[in-house]
Design a protein around this motif. Sequence first.
Motif, PDB file in Angstrom:
ATOM      1  N   GLN A 185      -3.832  -3.856   7.910  1.00 51.29           N
ATOM      2  CA  GLN A 185      -2.819  -3.992   8.274  1.00 51.29           C
ATOM      3  C   GLN A 185      -2.166  -4.607   7.613  1.00 51.29           C
ATOM      4  OE1 GLN A 185      -6.470  -4.338   9.427  1.00 51.29           O
ATOM      5  NE2 GLN A 185      -6.638  -5.608  11.777  1.00 51.29           N
ATOM      6  N   TRP A 186      -2.658  -4.754   6.128  1.00 50.55           N
ATOM      7  CA  TRP A 186      -1.785  -6.159   4.942  1.00 50.55           C
ATOM      8  C   TRP A 186      -1.181  -5.021   3.697  1.00 50.55           C
ATOM      9  CZ3 TRP A 186      -6.351  -9.214   3.798  1.00 50.55           C
ATOM     10  CH2 TRP A 186      -6.702 -10.384   4.617  1.00 50.55           C
ATOM     11  N   GLN A 187      -0.939  -3.950   4.616  1.00 52.88           N
ATOM     12  CA  GLN A 187      -0.472  -2.957   3.353  1.00 52.88           C
ATOM     13  C   GLN A 187       1.065  -2.925   3.061  1.00 52.88           C
ATOM     14  OE1 GLN A 187      -2.741  -0.961   1.696  1.00 52.88           O
ATOM     15  NE2 GLN A 187      -4.464  -1.777   2.992  1.00 52.88           N
ATOM     16  N   ASN A 188       1.515  -4.073   4.141  1.00 52.57           N
ATOM     17  CA  ASN A 188       2.695  -3.425   3.903  1.00 52.57           C
ATOM     18  C   ASN A 188       3.762  -4.781   3.693  1.00 52.57           C
ATOM     19  OD1 ASN A 188       3.179  -0.364   3.920  1.00 52.57           O
ATOM     20  ND2 ASN A 188       3.185  -0.432   6.084  1.00 52.57           N
ATOM     21  N   ASP A 189       3.022  -5.411   3.657  1.00 58.53           N
ATOM     22  CA  ASP A 189       3.673  -6.847   3.357  1.00 58.53           C
ATOM     23  C   ASP A 189       2.890  -8.107   2.578  1.00 58.53           C
ATOM     24  OD1 ASP A 189       1.323  -8.386   4.554  1.00 58.53           O
ATOM     25  OD2 ASP A 189       1.968  -7.424   6.410  1.00 58.53           O
ATOM     26  N   GLN A 190       3.117  -9.541   2.016  1.00 60.05           N
ATOM     27  CA  GLN A 190       2.941 -10.126   1.463  1.00 60.05           C
ATOM     28  C   GLN A 190       0.674 -10.189   1.389  1.00 60.05           C
ATOM     29  OE1 GLN A 190       4.349 -13.656   0.648  1.00 60.05           O
ATOM     30  NE2 GLN A 190       3.466 -13.967  -0.933  1.00 60.05           N
ATOM     31  N   ARG A 191       0.650 -10.109   2.144  1.00 61.03           N
ATOM     32  CA  ARG A 191      -0.750 -10.217   2.603  1.00 61.03           C
ATOM     33  C   ARG A 191      -1.709  -8.948   1.593  1.00 61.03           C
ATOM     34  NH1 ARG A 191      -1.774 -10.609   9.220  1.00 61.03           N
ATOM     35  NH2 ARG A 191       0.114  -8.426   8.522  1.00 61.03           N
ATOM     36  N   ALA A 192      -1.193  -8.116   0.950  1.00 57.69           N
ATOM     37  CA  ALA A 192      -1.479  -6.830   0.337  1.00 57.69           C
ATOM     38  C   ALA A 192      -1.686  -7.762  -1.175  1.00 57.69           C
ATOM     39  CB  ALA A 192      -1.020  -5.340  -0.333  1.00 57.69           C
ATOM     40  N   ASP A 193      -1.792  -8.345  -1.164  1.00 63.36           N
ATOM     41  CA  ASP A 193      -1.954  -9.383  -2.283  1.00 63.36           C
ATOM     42  C   ASP A 193      -2.525  -9.929  -2.419  1.00 63.36           C
ATOM     43  OD1 ASP A 193       0.163  -8.842  -3.879  1.00 63.36           O
ATOM     44  OD2 ASP A 193       1.995 -10.082  -3.507  1.00 63.36           O
ATOM     45  N   ILE A 194      -3.241 -10.550  -1.409  1.00 64.69           N
ATOM     46  CA  ILE A 194      -3.994 -11.076  -0.361  1.00 64.69           C
ATOM     47  C   ILE A 194      -5.538 -10.545  -1.952  1.00 64.69           C
ATOM     48  CG2 ILE A 194      -6.063 -12.458   0.524  1.00 64.69           C
ATOM     49  CD1 ILE A 194      -4.068 -12.711   2.418  1.00 64.69           C
ATOM     50  N   SER A 195      -6.592 -11.211  -2.717  1.00 69.07           N
ATOM     51  CA  SER A 195      -8.041 -10.265  -3.692  1.00 69.07           C
ATOM     52  C   SER A 195      -8.953 -10.547  -2.472  1.00 69.07           C
ATOM     53  CB  SER A 195      -7.171 -11.228  -4.882  1.00 69.07           C
ATOM     54  OG  SER A 195      -8.214 -12.367  -4.624  1.00 69.07           O
ATOM     55  N   LEU A 196      -9.780 -10.050  -3.025  1.00 70.18           N
ATOM     56  CA  LEU A 196     -11.248 -10.781  -2.821  1.00 70.18           C
ATOM     57  C   LEU A 196     -11.582 -11.973  -2.889  1.00 70.18           C
ATOM     58  CD1 LEU A 196     -13.555  -9.267  -0.846  1.00 70.18           C
ATOM     59  CD2 LEU A 196     -14.781  -8.379  -2.696  1.00 70.18           C
ATOM     60  N   GLY A 197     -11.054 -12.147  -4.055  1.00 66.29           N
ATOM     61  CA  GLY A 197     -11.327 -13.695  -5.014  1.00 66.29           C
ATOM     62  C   GLY A 197     -11.408 -14.459  -3.913  1.00 66.29           C
ATOM     63  N   ASP A 198      -9.565 -14.474  -3.569  1.00 68.48           N
ATOM     64  CA  ASP A 198      -9.037 -15.355  -2.820  1.00 68.48           C
ATOM     65  C   ASP A 198     -10.006 -15.639  -1.741  1.00 68.48           C
ATOM     66  OD1 ASP A 198      -6.379 -15.916  -4.207  1.00 68.48           O
ATOM     67  OD2 ASP A 198      -6.078 -14.166  -3.444  1.00 68.48           O
ATOM     68  N   LEU A 199     -10.836 -14.771  -0.366  1.00 68.99           N
ATOM     69  CA  LEU A 199     -11.252 -14.708   0.180  1.00 68.99           C
ATOM     70  C   LEU A 199     -12.498 -15.396  -0.132  1.00 68.99           C
ATOM     71  CD1 LEU A 199     -10.349 -11.278   2.063  1.00 68.99           C
ATOM     72  CD2 LEU A 199      -9.485 -13.589   2.930  1.00 68.99           C
ATOM     73  N   LEU A 200     -13.200 -14.900  -1.503  1.00 68.20           N
ATOM     74  CA  LEU A 200     -14.405 -16.117  -1.284  1.00 68.20           C
ATOM     75  C   LEU A 200     -13.683 -17.733  -1.389  1.00 68.20           C
ATOM     76  CD1 LEU A 200     -15.565 -13.218  -3.778  1.00 68.20           C
ATOM     77  CD2 LEU A 200     -16.480 -14.045  -1.549  1.00 68.20           C
TER      78      LEU A 200
END
Length: 444
Positions: free
Chosen positions: A218-233
């Motif tokens: 779902q995140w491939q074509n908008d700014q959510r693609a920039d969310i890193s695993l580290g951001d989520l953790l």
Amino acid sequence: MLIRIAKICFGAVLVSVAGIAGWLYVMPPELLRVGSGYAAKIVCSNVFIAAQDADVVLAVDVQAPGHPLLKLMHVSVDRTERRVHAALLGIFAGNDAVHRDGLGCTVTPNGETLPRVETASAIRTPVDETVLWPEGGKIESHPAIAPFLSRDDLIGAGMRAVVVVKGGRIVGETYSAGFSKDTPLLGWSMTKTVTAAIIGTMMRDGRLSADDKRLLPQWQNDQRADISLGDLLAMESGLAFNENYGTVADVTRMLYLESDMANFAADQPLEADPGTRFNYSSGTGVLLSRIWMSRLEEKAALAYPRKALFEPLGMASAVLEVDATGTFVGSSYMYATAWDWARLGLLLVRDGVWNGNRILPEGFVEAMRQPNRTSNGRYSRMQTWLPVAGKGLPADTFILDGHDGQNVIVIPSLDLVVVRLGLTPERYDPSMLVAEIIKVTAAP
């Protein structure tokens, strides 16, 4: 004339009641379905995982939040099908939860028939009672700790289990009536740290990195693609998510009304640039589960927590539960005995090493006591809480914290772990208990 008017009024009341009943049956308000989903899930897990009495669980655990509608929930338990049905007055706004071996209980908000995709439960081997924990079942209590474990002002209302581990051994424990070292107890949001540890094992093996981006379709074509695993953790994804349990918010909708919890969380919009805002989110815990599971085939993913984490630590009681799509509810739903929660704490206090084997990569546990960038020192980079200053706890303390007073306090510098589990809807602060334990265990 009066009799005729009375009949008309009575008829109008009957029509109104019938209309309301029909509305509740056909299109029940979401709040009621959240309540029935919660009731079904809590009763199911406590009956089939923790072997508790369904009527007691309904009267105590389900009603603990205090919402008056929960007092009107009725449940029925089908032990043959391992299914629990809950509904308002036993009729309206029904919701079910189903138990499967190794996967725990799953809410089925849309009436799903769950596939019999089961992962084997842990093999429980006899415990040698002559050998000290964690290798065996023997404990040697520290005599100065016992008095603190009987003080209500320290252990808190609704305490069910307290276990103290010092120097790698259990040195104190206590349980309330009806609970013991063999009772699996729900960790609620302590499950988030378990999810982080599972990810840690994949980082160790090079399957994941904190820098990974473009994490979900779902995140491939908008700014959510920039969310890193580290951001989520670090709970700094920037995604919107309402964690208010007092209403039909994102968290309650996700847990009790959504079959695919991860898709629900993944569809949330960005409210801030990734890495710029702290937002504590149970949706994040489920997203993390979906992400690590996507690196494995389905059968291997369902078996992975036990193979990679629980079995090496001897956590035979641990059950991590799934949603209706088979994704682990990595935000909220793990059951384990107090002894097994203590095993997890011991792994963390020993920097991710167990019996000489590195379970978590170097630096991983260190991130659990390092503050993230945006929480003002309250939350770490790795799914743990940090203590409030002035509470008398060492600077390297970090805390696994769950709803209703679930805590594992980890203090590496003192080689100390304190586990406190219970049913305490009012906020419980474990720092006073831990401070007292520190005083007596630090003495020569």
